[in-house]
Design a protein around this motif. Structure first.
Motif, mmCIF file in Angstrom:
data_model
loop_
_atom_site.group_PDB
_atom_site.id
_atom_site.type_symbol
_atom_site.label_atom_id
_atom_site.label_comp_id
_atom_site.label_asym_id
_atom_site.label_seq_id
_atom_site.Cartn_x
_atom_site.Cartn_y
_atom_site.Cartn_z
ATOM 1 N N THR A 152 0.808 -1.054 0.190
ATOM 2 C CA THR A 152 -0.063 0.129 0.044
ATOM 3 C C THR A 152 0.905 1.137 0.232
ATOM 4 O OG1 THR A 152 -1.909 -1.208 1.143
ATOM 5 C CG2 THR A 152 -1.806 1.506 1.345
ATOM 6 N N GLU A 156 0.728 3.961 -2.894
ATOM 7 C CA GLU A 156 0.425 5.483 -2.888
ATOM 8 C C GLU A 156 1.357 6.433 -3.080
ATOM 9 O OE1 GLU A 156 -1.031 5.445 1.194
ATOM 10 O OE2 GLU A 156 -2.866 4.357 0.697
ATOM 11 N N GLN A 159 1.616 6.792 -7.003
ATOM 12 C CA GLN A 159 0.492 7.621 -7.115
ATOM 13 C C GLN A 159 0.665 9.026 -6.950
ATOM 14 O OE1 GLN A 159 -2.942 5.941 -5.388
ATOM 15 N NE2 GLN A 159 -3.336 4.500 -6.984
#
Length: 172
Positions: A152, A156, A159
């Motif tokens: 995760t 993230e 992104q």
């Protein structure tokens, strides 16, 4: 007379060259300036190096060096929307920088394994190098598996960086 004229031309040329070098040096300093206003004259220390290594397909590949002040030096290796081998300066907004620091702390990166590998040769690798007080403390190579918090975190962060790249590309 000719000697005086040559001397003046040489003097003007040397002044121009000196001015050119000074402006190049100043431009270099400006581009390396911190992106968060700070009272410190010290250069920002590294926080995290994030690398997405090339693969056999069209996966994004780059190196992002993130500093404690939120400045990011990004080197494109391909497939991220800027030319390959291009280097750009980005700035992580202060709220996102603070969140990234909290996410790093929550990740408890010192407890991670040094590598999470796969048996497949075509899987891309992601490398994370964590810094404390300017020194590399932990490097993690990730291809597959590992804790969900690591996966995760990487997703993230990727992104966020791609969002900054897109914003930079849209600037005139």
């Amino acid at each position: 007379m000719l000697r005086t004229r040559l001397f003046n031309i040489t003097k003007q040329l040397m002044s121009f060259i000196l001015l050119l070098f000074a402006s190049m040096a100043l431009g270099s300093c400006i581009s390396q300036a911190s992106c968060q206003t700070s009272n410190s004259s010290q250069p920002a220390l590294p926080l995290l190096q994030f690398q997405k290594a090339p693969c056999y397909g069209p996966c994004p590949s780059y190196e992002a060096n993130i500093m404690h002040d939120g400045s990011i030096t990004l080197i494109s290796w391909g497939n991220i929307g800027i030319p390959e081998d291009d280097t750009v300066q980005l700035c992580l907004p202060k709220p996102e920088l603070q969140q990234l620091k909290r996410d790093i702390a929550a990740l408890n990166y010192t407890s991670l394994q040094d590598s999470y590998l796969t048996q497949w040769t075509d899987r891309p690798s992601t490398y994370l190098t964590f810094y404390e007080k300017g020194k590399a403390i932990k490097r993690v190579k990730h291809q597959e598996g590992g804790p969900e918090s690591l996966i995760t975190f990487q997703k993230e962060l990727h992104q966020k960086i791609m969002h900054l790249v897109k914003q930079k590309a849209e600037q005139p």
